[in-house]
Design an enzyme around this catalytic site. Structure first.
Site, PDB file in Angstrom:
ATOM      1  N   LEU A 125       0.843  -1.198   0.000  1.00 53.49           N
ATOM      2  CA  LEU A 125       0.000   0.000   0.000  1.00 53.49           C
ATOM      3  C   LEU A 125       0.877   1.246   0.000  1.00 53.49           C
ATOM      4  CD1 LEU A 125      -2.849   1.327   0.367  1.00 53.49           C
ATOM      5  CD2 LEU A 125      -2.411   1.223   2.832  1.00 53.49           C
ATOM      6  N   HIS A 229       5.703   2.308  11.928  1.00 55.80           N
ATOM      7  CA  HIS A 229       6.282   3.537  11.401  1.00 55.80           C
ATOM      8  C   HIS A 229       5.240   4.649  11.507  1.00 55.80           C
ATOM      9  CE1 HIS A 229       7.890   6.303   8.317  1.00 55.80           C
ATOM     10  NE2 HIS A 229       9.043   5.697   8.473  1.00 55.80           N
TER      11      HIS A 229
END
Length: 343
Positions: A125, A229
């Site tokens: 993605l 992240h």
């Protein structure tokens, strides 16, 4: 307008350009022409059904039809670990106790595992930075669920998504520096690149098969186990809204969480419906809906502001054209946002 569609061979150059912006930690989108060329070729064969379902890699392109630009991508792998090993750490617990000394301790451990072999994987993605506005990211992520529910027979009951782990501003991984470097003796990006190219034999050759005690790791490494992240946090929340959850599996390099779910528990299975496309303006209260055609060989999807209820769904002539549909064709719809009465 924007449309999500099955990727085609002519998208390769644009995909390589897009991959240069991804950065470290996403092994499935490295700017390597051979690797991405093989993936696109596999994806084209997947939509054409010329390879077995477990070998398929469905890649989707978010195209801006006003300029032909590739605004983003996402993908679904039919099954992982059946042609090459698929590794994760499973977080477990070992108990040490001494009745004589009245000492009882529970120790978190990391087990090198192939437990998730055979699962369907959501991956790859990425949205171009200048398209990260409005509902684009949410739509791109959730589009894969509508594809899965339309073609459930092509996927396993368990689906997973490896989330990119926590990295410092300079791209280094605290978890890798605290653990992996001791065994691999190379930089994180080098290891990441080898894995992206499918060269994974070194993992079995160099990593210990015995449980690793988490408390032996430096604090900087312990703190990021299961953390994502910063740019991945919204993607994690979206997947959790759709019915996926964290169950104690992490990436072996950056310790990013692996989310899991069962297809039968997904919101898209519960809430999406087949309706008949009609050309015209919607009559009544409207919502943002994911609307897809039902064609595997030419899968396409738009985001439309239209009615949630009724056997028919009103779409504009432009939306029908983007879907490669006509009035009277069957389409599948799903509300973009989780409805309050469903939690």
């Amino acid at each position: 307008m924007l449309v999500i569609r099955s990727i085609v061979a002519s998208d390769l150059d644009a995909l390589i350009d897009l991959a240069t912006q991804v950065g470290g930690g996403m092994t499935t989108l490295k700017p390597d022409r051979k690797m991405l060329g093989d993936r696109v070729e596999c994806a084209v064969a997947s939509f054409a059904e010329t390879i077995p379902p477990h070998e398929r890699d469905y890649m989707f392109a978010l195209e801006d039809t006003t300029n032909g630009r590739l605004a983003g991508v996402c993908a679904i792998k039919g099954a992982v670990g059946l042609t090459e090993p698929f590794y994760n750490y499973r977080i477990g617990t070992l108990v040490h106790s001494s009745r004589e000394l009245n000492v009882f301790t529970r120790m978190e451990t990391l087990y090198l595992s192939n437990d998730l072999t055979g699962s369907t994987e959501l991956c790859s993605l990425f949205l171009q930075p200048d398209y990260r506005v409005g509902y684009n990211g949410k739509w791109l992520s959730k589009s894969r669920f509508l594809f899965i529910v339309q073609f459930q027979q092509l996927f396993t009951e368990k689906i997973i998504a490896e989330m990119r782990g926590y990295l410092l501003e300079d791209g280094t991984s605290p978890f890798y520096e605290g653990l992996g470097r001791h065994f691999f003796k190379m930089d994180f990006n080098h290891v990441d690149g080898l894995t992206a190219m499918g060269k994974k034999s070194f993992i079995a050759e160099l990593m210990p098969r015995q449980p690793l005690y988490v408390d032996y790791l430096p604090q900087s490494a312990r703190e990021v186990i299961g953390q994502v992240h910063r740019s991945t946090l919204p993607a994690r929340k979206l997947l959790e809204q759709e019915g996926m959850h964290y169950d104690g599996y992490v990436d072996i390099f950056d310790a990013g969480p692996v989310l899991q779910g069962r297809v039968s528990d997904l919101r898209s299975v519960r809430d999406s419906v087949l309706r008949v496309a009609a050309e015209g303006r919607p009559d009544g209260e409207t919502e943002c809906l994911l609307v897809s055609n039902t064609k595997l060989h030419d899968f396409r999807m738009v985001l439309a502001q239209t009615t949630i209820e009724g056997a028919q769904v009103a779409l504009s002539a432009q939306e029908l054209a983007l879907l490669h549909c006509q009035a009277g064709d069957t389409v599948r719809t799903l509300s973009l946002n989780v409805r309050k009465n469903n939690g």
